[in-house]
Design a protein around this motif. Structure first.
Motif, PDB file in Angstrom:
ATOM      1  N   LEU A  54      35.747  48.826  38.810  1.00  0.00           N
ATOM      2  CA  LEU A  54      35.404  47.461  38.061  1.00  0.00           C
ATOM      3  C   LEU A  54      34.159  47.011  38.804  1.00  0.00           C
ATOM      4  O   LEU A  54      34.273  46.579  40.191  1.00  0.00           O
ATOM      5  N   PHE A  57      32.610  34.975  37.952  1.00  0.00           N
ATOM      6  CA  PHE A  57      32.131  36.202  38.107  1.00  0.00           C
ATOM      7  C   PHE A  57      32.717  36.881  36.975  1.00  0.00           C
ATOM      8  O   PHE A  57      33.724  36.495  36.440  1.00  0.00           O
ATOM      9  N   ASN A  79      41.916  35.212  37.701  1.00  0.00           N
ATOM     10  CA  ASN A  79      41.350  35.951  36.428  1.00  0.00           C
ATOM     11  C   ASN A  79      41.857  34.910  35.139  1.00  0.00           C
ATOM     12  O   ASN A  79      42.630  34.342  35.053  1.00  0.00           O
ATOM     13  N   LEU A  80      40.480  34.893  34.597  1.00  0.00           N
ATOM     14  CA  LEU A  80      40.413  33.816  33.411  1.00  0.00           C
ATOM     15  C   LEU A  80      40.655  34.483  32.082  1.00  0.00           C
ATOM     16  O   LEU A  80      41.366  34.237  31.174  1.00  0.00           O
ATOM     17  N   PHE A  81      40.076  35.747  31.907  1.00  0.00           N
ATOM     18  CA  PHE A  81      39.960  36.338  30.698  1.00  0.00           C
ATOM     19  C   PHE A  81      39.915  37.784  30.854  1.00  0.00           C
ATOM     20  O   PHE A  81      39.089  38.411  31.808  1.00  0.00           O
ATOM     21  N   TYR A  82      40.571  38.532  30.166  1.00  0.00           N
ATOM     22  CA  TYR A  82      40.444  40.150  30.022  1.00  0.00           C
ATOM     23  C   TYR A  82      39.947  40.194  28.583  1.00  0.00           C
ATOM     24  O   TYR A  82      40.692  40.007  27.680  1.00  0.00           O
ATOM     25  N   PHE A 135      39.996  41.232  49.914  1.00  0.00           N
ATOM     26  CA  PHE A 135      40.877  41.208  49.042  1.00  0.00           C
ATOM     27  C   PHE A 135      41.582  42.331  48.595  1.00  0.00           C
ATOM     28  O   PHE A 135      41.017  43.317  48.111  1.00  0.00           O
ATOM     29  N   PHE A 162      31.338  44.098  39.946  1.00  0.00           N
ATOM     30  CA  PHE A 162      31.264  42.599  39.697  1.00  0.00           C
ATOM     31  C   PHE A 162      29.759  42.194  39.456  1.00  0.00           C
ATOM     32  O   PHE A 162      28.803  42.799  40.064  1.00  0.00           O
ATOM     33  N   PHE A 182      44.233  39.240  41.695  1.00  0.00           N
ATOM     34  CA  PHE A 182      43.791  39.181  43.209  1.00  0.00           C
ATOM     35  C   PHE A 182      44.862  38.443  44.157  1.00  0.00           C
ATOM     36  O   PHE A 182      45.436  37.621  43.942  1.00  0.00           O
ATOM     37  N   GLY A 183      44.859  39.011  45.150  1.00  0.00           N
ATOM     38  CA  GLY A 183      45.625  38.252  46.576  1.00  0.00           C
ATOM     39  C   GLY A 183      44.775  37.163  46.836  1.00  0.00           C
ATOM     40  O   GLY A 183      43.445  36.891  46.370  1.00  0.00           O
ATOM     41  N   SER A 184      45.177  36.589  47.897  1.00  0.00           N
ATOM     42  CA  SER A 184      44.210  35.163  48.357  1.00  0.00           C
ATOM     43  C   SER A 184      43.231  35.667  49.362  1.00  0.00           C
ATOM     44  O   SER A 184      42.587  34.439  49.960  1.00  0.00           O
ATOM     45  N   PHE A 200      36.226  35.865  35.822  1.00  0.00           N
ATOM     46  CA  PHE A 200      37.201  35.347  37.061  1.00  0.00           C
ATOM     47  C   PHE A 200      36.407  34.106  37.556  1.00  0.00           C
ATOM     48  O   PHE A 200      35.039  33.759  37.567  1.00  0.00           O
ATOM     49  N   LYS A 228      28.905  36.155  49.010  1.00  0.00           N
ATOM     50  CA  LYS A 228      29.755  36.430  47.978  1.00  0.00           C
ATOM     51  C   LYS A 228      30.053  37.542  47.092  1.00  0.00           C
ATOM     52  O   LYS A 228      30.558  37.367  46.036  1.00  0.00           O
ATOM     53  N   PHE A 229      29.216  38.429  47.297  1.00  0.00           N
ATOM     54  CA  PHE A 229      29.018  39.578  46.594  1.00  0.00           C
ATOM     55  C   PHE A 229      30.638  40.488  46.649  1.00  0.00           C
ATOM     56  O   PHE A 229      30.822  40.645  47.787  1.00  0.00           O
ATOM     57  N   LEU A 230      31.138  40.770  45.453  1.00  0.00           N
ATOM     58  CA  LEU A 230      32.485  41.713  45.446  1.00  0.00           C
ATOM     59  C   LEU A 230      32.026  43.030  45.362  1.00  0.00           C
ATOM     60  O   LEU A 230      31.608  43.419  44.345  1.00  0.00           O
ATOM     61  N   ASN A 270      36.001  47.568  29.586  1.00  0.00           N
ATOM     62  CA  ASN A 270      36.646  46.648  30.270  1.00  0.00           C
ATOM     63  C   ASN A 270      35.770  45.375  30.827  1.00  0.00           C
ATOM     64  O   ASN A 270      34.842  45.889  31.191  1.00  0.00           O
ATOM     65  N   TYR A 290      39.031  45.219  47.765  1.00  0.00           N
ATOM     66  CA  TYR A 290      37.773  44.635  47.715  1.00  0.00           C
ATOM     67  C   TYR A 290      37.107  44.142  48.876  1.00  0.00           C
ATOM     68  O   TYR A 290      38.029  43.462  49.621  1.00  0.00           O
ATOM     69  N   GLN A 334      36.163  31.634  41.112  1.00  0.00           N
ATOM     70  CA  GLN A 334      36.670  31.873  42.477  1.00  0.00           C
ATOM     71  C   GLN A 334      36.583  30.292  42.852  1.00  0.00           C
ATOM     72  O   GLN A 334      35.372  29.850  42.956  1.00  0.00           O
ATOM     73  N   GLY A 367      38.470  29.702  47.887  1.00  0.00           N
ATOM     74  CA  GLY A 367      38.453  31.240  48.027  1.00  0.00           C
ATOM     75  C   GLY A 367      39.254  31.925  47.018  1.00  0.00           C
ATOM     76  O   GLY A 367      39.053  33.216  47.058  1.00  0.00           O
ATOM     77  N   GLN A 368      40.048  31.310  46.287  1.00  0.00           N
ATOM     78  CA  GLN A 368      41.209  32.099  45.367  1.00  0.00           C
ATOM     79  C   GLN A 368      40.436  32.649  44.076  1.00  0.00           C
ATOM     80  O   GLN A 368      39.612  31.898  43.543  1.00  0.00           O
ATOM     81  N   LEU A 369      40.662  34.004  43.922  1.00  0.00           N
ATOM     82  CA  LEU A 369      39.940  34.574  42.589  1.00  0.00           C
ATOM     83  C   LEU A 369      40.892  34.498  41.630  1.00  0.00           C
ATOM     84  O   LEU A 369      42.059  35.175  41.550  1.00  0.00           O
ATOM     85  N   GLN A 422      36.062  41.403  32.421  1.00  0.00           N
ATOM     86  CA  GLN A 422      36.911  40.393  32.837  1.00  0.00           C
ATOM     87  C   GLN A 422      36.102  39.188  33.201  1.00  0.00           C
ATOM     88  O   GLN A 422      35.012  39.467  33.876  1.00  0.00           O
ATOM     89  N   ARG A 458      43.978  44.139  33.032  1.00  0.00           N
ATOM     90  CA  ARG A 458      43.657  42.816  33.838  1.00  0.00           C
ATOM     91  C   ARG A 458      44.026  42.729  35.347  1.00  0.00           C
ATOM     92  O   ARG A 458      45.247  43.120  35.652  1.00  0.00           O
ATOM     93  N   VAL A 459      43.276  42.531  36.236  1.00  0.00           N
ATOM     94  CA  VAL A 459      43.276  42.508  37.554  1.00  0.00           C
ATOM     95  C   VAL A 459      43.547  41.212  38.031  1.00  0.00           C
ATOM     96  O   VAL A 459      43.145  40.242  37.797  1.00  0.00           O
TER      97      VAL A 459
END
Lengths: 111, 110
Positions: free
Chosen positions: B98, B86, B45-48, A90, B100, A102-104, B35, A41-43, B31, A35, B37, B41-43, B33, A99-100
């Motif tokens: 997916l 998000f 995942n809160l809920f699926y 990312f 966003f 993400f890396g840092s 998230f 901040k748009f992904l 699907n 990503y 952030q 900057g870490q993302l 989810q 369920r996804v």
């Protein structure tokens, strides 16, 4: 630790250079993603691989080339870097595209 | 492609307050989810949650798929809840990507 890990965390490079970002997941997931997050901040998804097979390839310049040597790795190679490529990249993974995780992130700055 | 709208875009609250974040989507999904952030900057995942209701501590989420929206509830906010939230969905039609939303920026003031 079980996770999605990507390296490097920061990358500063000059226009025209070629660079790679590496990603590895030890979660046993079958699907991996790249990503891009822009300055607002748009992904947006770039690529998705399922069991090493490319399944999503969004409208990304062909200077970007993903490579998946096995299910646990998905690397991103970028040729001829441009100023507009500056962003946070990312890597992520999921099992059966659910369920996804993400890396840092890798903050790429092109100067 | 599917459109995902989140509201409000920004929310500033005092510590201890409750909040509700909304995610509307333009087509049926299989699907969904949520998230968080964080400011580093870490993302996360809160809920699926493609449908129904789930709870995890002070956070809960509800998705009403037939009406094309999902809600994220945060109770007794803490400063560590600050960041951007998000919502992301996969539409029933299309290439399974997916997509966003543009996010809700939450700031919790001590």
């Amino acid at each position: 630790d079980t996770a999605v890990s990507q390296t490097p965390k920061y990358l500063v490079t000059q226009m025209g250079n070629d660079k790679s970002i590496k990603c590895e997941q030890n979660l046993g997931h079958d699907t991996m993603y790249w990503y891009k997050q822009d300055s607002k901040k748009f992904l947006k998804i770039m690529f998705s691989y399922n069991n090493k097979e490319l399944i999503i390839n969004e409208t990304v310049p062909n200077r970007f080339s993903p490579k998946s040597p096995d299910k646990a790795h998905l690397n991103l190679h970028i040729n001829s870097l441009e100023l507009g490529d500056s962003a946070v990249y990312f890597c992520a993974s999921s099992h059966h595209r659910a369920r996804v995780t993400f890396g840092s992130g890798t903050r790429l700055t092109v100067v | 492609g599917i459109q995902v709208e989140q509201s409000p875009p920004d929310l500033i609250l005092q510590e201890g307050a409750n909040s509700t974040l909304r995610c509307n989507f333009s087509d049926s999904v299989n699907n969904l989810q949520w998230f968080h952030q964080n400011p580093w900057g870490q993302l996360i995942n809160l809920f699926y949650i493609p449908s129904g209701t789930k709870q995890n501590g002070r956070l809960s989420a509800t998705t009403v798929a037939t009406e094309r929206y999902s809600l994220l509830y945060i109770s007794s906010s803490q400063t560590t809840d600050s960041g951007v939230y998000f919502c992301a969905v996969v539409g029933n039609f299309g290439n399974e990507k997916l997509t966003f939303g543009t996010g809700t920026r939450l700031t919790i003031i001590p």
